[in-house]
Design a protein around this motif. Sequence first.
Motif, PDB file in Angstrom:
ATOM      1  N   ALA A  34       0.845  -1.199   0.000  1.00 12.23           N
ATOM      2  CA  ALA A  34       0.000   0.000   0.000  1.00 12.23           C
ATOM      3  C   ALA A  34       0.881   1.249   0.000  1.00 12.23           C
ATOM      4  N   ALA A  35       0.431   2.269  -0.712  1.00  8.35           N
ATOM      5  CA  ALA A  35       1.249   3.466  -0.929  1.00  8.35           C
ATOM      6  C   ALA A  35       1.287   4.397   0.284  1.00  8.35           C
ATOM      7  N   HIS A  36       0.275   4.406   1.096  1.00  6.86           N
ATOM      8  CA  HIS A  36       0.194   5.362   2.203  1.00  6.86           C
ATOM      9  C   HIS A  36       0.185   4.644   3.541  1.00  6.86           C
ATOM     10  N   GLY A  92      -1.586   5.331  10.398  1.00  6.76           N
ATOM     11  CA  GLY A  92      -1.261   4.206  11.271  1.00  6.76           C
ATOM     12  C   GLY A  92      -2.183   3.012  11.141  1.00  6.76           C
ATOM     13  N   HIS A  93      -3.258   3.139  10.396  1.00 10.58           N
ATOM     14  CA  HIS A  93      -4.222   2.040  10.275  1.00 10.58           C
ATOM     15  C   HIS A  93      -3.664   0.884   9.448  1.00 10.58           C
ATOM     16  N   ARG A  94      -2.836   1.184   8.464  1.00  8.76           N
ATOM     17  CA  ARG A  94      -2.236   0.121   7.654  1.00  8.76           C
ATOM     18  C   ARG A  94      -1.315  -0.742   8.511  1.00  8.76           C
ATOM     19  N   VAL A  95      -0.520  -0.108   9.353  1.00 10.09           N
ATOM     20  CA  VAL A  95       0.387  -0.844  10.237  1.00 10.09           C
ATOM     21  C   VAL A  95      -0.405  -1.715  11.202  1.00 10.09           C
ATOM     22  N   LYS A  96      -1.471  -1.165  11.743  1.00 11.06           N
ATOM     23  CA  LYS A  96      -2.320  -1.932  12.663  1.00 11.06           C
ATOM     24  C   LYS A  96      -2.966  -3.118  11.940  1.00 11.06           C
ATOM     25  N   ALA A  97      -3.406  -2.901  10.703  1.00 17.31           N
ATOM     26  CA  ALA A  97      -4.000  -3.986   9.917  1.00 17.31           C
ATOM     27  C   ALA A  97      -2.971  -5.074   9.645  1.00 17.31           C
ATOM     28  N   ILE A  98      -1.729  -4.686   9.389  1.00 19.15           N
ATOM     29  CA  ILE A  98      -0.666  -5.680   9.180  1.00 19.15           C
ATOM     30  C   ILE A  98      -0.457  -6.508  10.443  1.00 19.15           C
TER      31      ILE A  98
END
Length: 101
Positions: free
Chosen positions: A69-71, A75-81
């Motif tokens: 993902a580009a953005h 912090g939601h992407r990190v949490k989803a990971i």
Amino acid sequence: MKNFLFGLFLGAALMLATGFSFNWVFNKSFAQAQTFIPEYYQQLAWGKHSQMDAALNLLIKARDHLDKAAHDYNGHRVKAIEYTDKAIQEVREGINFANNH
């Protein structure tokens, strides 16, 4: 009466065609879902637990998409990971438990 029977026949034919097309799409997408699992995961969890294996495949693919993902998305992407990694771990543990009991 003739129009009613024709409409009934046409409706039944459309329902059958729709049912077959949904079945074909589902089977095709399910088969594709099982082709993208990396080799190192295949050795750990591939066998008699097809639903768990399919879930593992999809989680691994989702993890890959999150990595690319580009953005940061605040912090939601990190949490989803993190959650996806935990889900992958839980599915693997469930498969291993089932294999050993």
